[in-house]
Write an enzyme that holds these catalytic residues in place. Sequence first.
Site, PDB file in Angstrom:
ATOM      1  N   HIS A 178       0.866  -1.187   0.000  1.00 36.56           N
ATOM      2  CA  HIS A 178       0.000   0.000   0.000  1.00 36.56           C
ATOM      3  C   HIS A 178       0.896   1.229   0.000  1.00 36.56           C
ATOM      4  O   HIS A 178       1.710   1.421   0.918  1.00 36.56           O
ATOM      5  CB  HIS A 178      -0.936  -0.005   1.215  1.00 36.56           C
ATOM      6  N   GLU A 181       1.547   3.809   3.006  1.00 34.36           N
ATOM      7  CA  GLU A 181       1.983   3.309   4.314  1.00 34.36           C
ATOM      8  C   GLU A 181       3.509   3.408   4.413  1.00 34.36           C
ATOM      9  O   GLU A 181       4.231   2.408   4.470  1.00 34.36           O
ATOM     10  CB  GLU A 181       1.433   1.886   4.507  1.00 34.36           C
ATOM     11  N   ARG A 234      -3.069   4.936  -2.291  1.00 32.50           N
ATOM     12  CA  ARG A 234      -2.919   3.581  -1.739  1.00 32.50           C
ATOM     13  C   ARG A 234      -2.644   2.526  -2.821  1.00 32.50           C
ATOM     14  O   ARG A 234      -1.903   1.572  -2.612  1.00 32.50           O
ATOM     15  CB  ARG A 234      -4.229   3.227  -1.025  1.00 32.50           C
TER      16      ARG A 234
HETATM   17  O1  0X9 Z   1      -7.117  -3.989   4.095  1.00 31.23           O
HETATM   18  C1  0X9 Z   1      -5.940  -4.361   4.009  1.00 31.23           C
HETATM   19  O2  0X9 Z   1      -5.449  -4.719   2.932  1.00 31.23           O
HETATM   20  C2  0X9 Z   1      -5.049  -4.392   5.243  1.00 31.23           C
HETATM   21  N1  0X9 Z   1      -5.276  -3.233   6.068  1.00 31.23           N
HETATM   22  S1  0X9 Z   1      -4.759  -1.763   5.574  1.00 31.23           S
HETATM   23  O3  0X9 Z   1      -5.282  -0.784   6.488  1.00 31.23           O
HETATM   24  N2  0X9 Z   1      -3.185  -1.707   5.704  1.00 31.23           N
HETATM   25  O4  0X9 Z   1      -5.159  -1.576   4.229  1.00 31.23           O
HETATM   26  C3  0X9 Z   1      -5.396  -5.624   6.064  1.00 31.23           C
HETATM   27  C4  0X9 Z   1      -5.230  -6.907   5.380  1.00 31.23           C
HETATM   28  C5  0X9 Z   1      -5.485  -8.007   6.313  1.00 31.23           C
HETATM   29  N3  0X9 Z   1      -6.205  -8.998   5.727  1.00 31.23           N
HETATM   30  C6  0X9 Z   1      -7.552  -9.143   5.817  1.00 31.23           C
HETATM   31  N4  0X9 Z   1      -8.310  -8.418   6.609  1.00 31.23           N
HETATM   32  N5  0X9 Z   1      -8.022 -10.083   5.084  1.00 31.23           N
HETATM   33 ZN    ZN Z   2      -2.013  -1.710   4.052  1.00 32.34          ZN
END
Ligand code: 0X9
Ligand code: ZN
Length: 425
Positions: A178, A181, A234
Amino acid sequence: MNTLALKVFAALALILLVESVSEDQKRYDNYSVYKIRHPNQLQRQLLHKLTKQHESFSLWHESREEIHLMVSPQALPELGKYLNKTYARSNMFISNVQELIDNEQALNMKARFGPTVNWKRYNTLSEIEAWLDDILIRYPGVTEGFILGKSFEGRNIRGLKISYKTGNPGVFIESNIHANEWITSASATWMINQLLSSADKQVREMAESHDWYIVPVLNVDGFVYSHEKDRLWRKTRQPSAISSCIGVDPNRNYDSYWMVNGASNDPCEWTYAGPHALSEPEIKAMSDFVSSIKDKLNVMLAFHSYSQLLLSPFGHTDEEVPENYDDLMQVAKAYADAVQALPYGTVYQYGSSAGLLYPASGATLDWAYNEQYIRISYTIEFRDTGKFGFVIPPAYIIPNAEENLIGIVALLAEAKKLGYLKLKY
Ligand code: 0X9
Ligand code: ZN
């Protein structure tokens, strides 16, 4: 020139530099970020409707306990209406996102006159690459550069392998998938430096008894775009055939339960999964590379921010858990305990992705677990829990990286104890 003239000249040069960098960058003046606590089903549903207005609202974070929502100043009355109508409990935690971005940029400019990578500011992709070149020269016997492949815009996606001896178990670190980040690549480069130069006994022992494959910036196009045009970008940068919105969420694009859960088919959304699995060259490259060495890999760690979470598979469903779930939790506990025991006392929660955060399929950790048989696979969401969010000041880079390195020492030790670090075949 006398000293006063010199000072005025230097100040003018700095102003010009700041302006030339911020020229035609997307601005977030008076965009604020709200925390909505313990949202119920209806509050959640209505909020999701609001976020369809992409220019006005964007979801920074969502878990069972909290939603973080960024709002444009024009959309504040609409947020007010929503809050009144739903009686949602909320408070604002960032009043002006642009102010955080400006502070970060000013620091970047001020520190730029020092050594290139010193983890006191966030580095650009070309600075990180120059630093990697230098590492390869300084540690020729134990480091090896590799290229995953090319990004959509034609950049190389670079990685570094660190290996002190043959026959070590393999650990893969994917970072900055991402783009916004930034603390992930800053921490990954700091960890590389420690693996190569730390004198700490436990870090040395860990460094030398594993083979490390580290990709500090996977989403290179998005990362460059987040530096040059939009700090909060992102996704990837591949245009869509069906919309004027650009980019795909690369963490929904892996070929594992693609588009099954928590992924969007709308190219304008943050979680757009792409037209098909592996549509993004960056994810195809990662997928091909990891598949080619999967027999050597025992551990996959995907670095993200923010929320202070260690997330295990599954992400695609919260209705079942992997067969080694108890072990994954035991290893996660070792990590969280080690992090919390440090003087910073940072608390990380742990659990399955879908259970603790939200269901989302097509992410790295699930693909590594389900398709590549990497039994120890996690997403780590770094600091913080909602003070600065994605725009966390660079003063937090080293504390974040330090505590995570110690967390990883504990994680690997526990995985070893449970028998996961043996050669696979
Ligand atoms: O949404 C995402 O891809 C991750 N969070 S973020 O805030 N960095 O974008 C989390 C991914 C974890 N995996 C799942 N929740 N499946
Ligand atoms: Zn992320």
